[in-house]
Design an enzyme around this catalytic site. Structure first.
Site, PDB file in Angstrom:
ATOM      1  N   CYS A  94      -6.352  -3.035   8.278  1.00 35.88           N
ATOM      2  CA  CYS A  94      -7.235  -3.141   7.111  1.00 35.88           C
ATOM      3  C   CYS A  94      -8.021  -4.466   7.117  1.00 35.88           C
ATOM      4  O   CYS A  94      -8.925  -4.633   7.913  1.00 35.88           O
ATOM      5  CB  CYS A  94      -6.461  -2.933   5.819  1.00 35.88           C
ATOM      6  SG  CYS A  94      -7.546  -2.513   4.431  1.00 35.88           S
ATOM      7  N   HIS A 195      -3.599   2.133   6.414  1.00 35.76           N
ATOM      8  CA  HIS A 195      -2.359   1.365   6.261  1.00 35.76           C
ATOM      9  C   HIS A 195      -1.163   2.130   6.838  1.00 35.76           C
ATOM     10  O   HIS A 195      -0.369   2.718   6.089  1.00 35.76           O
ATOM     11  CB  HIS A 195      -2.116   1.033   4.786  1.00 35.76           C
ATOM     12  CG  HIS A 195      -2.968  -0.078   4.272  1.00 35.76           C
ATOM     13  ND1 HIS A 195      -2.567  -1.399   4.315  1.00 35.76           N
ATOM     14  CD2 HIS A 195      -4.211  -0.061   3.737  1.00 35.76           C
ATOM     15  CE1 HIS A 195      -3.539  -2.155   3.810  1.00 35.76           C
ATOM     16  NE2 HIS A 195      -4.533  -1.373   3.449  1.00 35.76           N
ATOM     17  N   GLU A 197       1.567   1.074   7.905  1.00 36.19           N
ATOM     18  CA  GLU A 197       2.874   0.548   7.467  1.00 36.19           C
ATOM     19  C   GLU A 197       3.415   1.335   6.277  1.00 36.19           C
ATOM     20  O   GLU A 197       4.642   1.403   6.078  1.00 36.19           O
ATOM     21  CB  GLU A 197       2.767  -0.945   7.129  1.00 36.19           C
ATOM     22  CG  GLU A 197       2.119  -1.299   5.817  1.00 36.19           C
ATOM     23  CD  GLU A 197       0.608  -1.218   5.798  1.00 36.19           C
ATOM     24  OE1 GLU A 197       0.010  -1.507   4.745  1.00 36.19           O
ATOM     25  OE2 GLU A 197       0.019  -0.868   6.845  1.00 36.19           O
TER      26      GLU A 197
END
Length: 217
Positions: A94, A195, A197
């Site tokens: 990002c 994202h 994660e």
């Protein structure tokens, strides 16, 4: 070998560390403060956060752009240079993708006309928001093993002009926004706009990104 995970808020940084640990990585969390270096770390992970200062790519800030965090921009720029000079793997997410592109000489779109499409705010941050088309023959294509991924999304800025040495390896299928870039010829320099994660804990597809990064150390 450890990975330096650069953050501004510790709670936020922990999410990236958790994803690395899930695939056997050894995260070394470090706040983006002056004097930070890679030290003995074998790789660099740049995380999400506030907007990059448009002054880095010679533009005035638009009303929608965040108040700049010049210290973080400078620290991460130094770490990018250090990692590339040493030939270390870099994974940027990002904001990480945006600072990578801006620091290396590219520009950003400060506020996408399609922001409502890309800034999906849901209680569950791991929910997919849209599809990205992955370019064949790229590092990302090798990692994904497919030509399309469903990804989450919560950004309002994006890569405009690519920096020298970077190439686009994924785009949004709806508006062609660049969603991932990489540096051909390097062992592992990859950046994504979404994202992973937040998806990796339950999505084995997005976990591949962290596994490939750790394998490259």
């Amino acid at each position: 070998m450890s990975v330096l995970v650069v953050y501004r808020e510790l709670e936020d940084g922990r999410r990236y560390a958790d994803a690395l640990e899930l695939v056997g990585g050894d995260p070394l969390l470090a706040e983006a403060t002056a004097g930070l270096s890679l030290g003995a770390a074998g790789g660099l992970l740049l995380t999400g956060g506030s907007d990059v200062n448009p002054a880095l790519y010679h533009e005035m800030a638009q009303p929608e752009t965040d108040t700049p965090d010049d210290e973080r921009d400078a620290v991460e720029g130094h770490l990018i240079d250090e990692a590339l000079t040493r030939g270390l793997p870099v994974f940027a997410i990002c904001r990480g993708m945006q600072i990578l592109n801006a620091h290396l000489g590219g520009t950003l779109t400060q506020h996408l006309a399609t922001t409502a499409f890309h800034r999906r705010r849901t209680e569950d941050r791991g929910l997919p928001a849209h599809a990205v088309a992955i370019a064949p023959g790229t590092l990302l294509a090798t990692i994904a093993g497919t030509s399309e991924w469903q990804v989450n999304s919560r950004h309002h800025q994006a890569v405009a002009r690519l920096a020298p040495g970077l190439s686009a390896c994924a785009r949004s299928e709806d508006d062609q926004t660049i969603e991932a870039v990489e540096m051909p010829g390097r062992r592992f320099v990859l950046a994504v706009q979404w994202h992973p994660e937040d998806q990796a804990l339950r999505d084995p597809e997005q976990r591949k990104l962290f596994q490939s990064f750790v394998n490259a150390l």
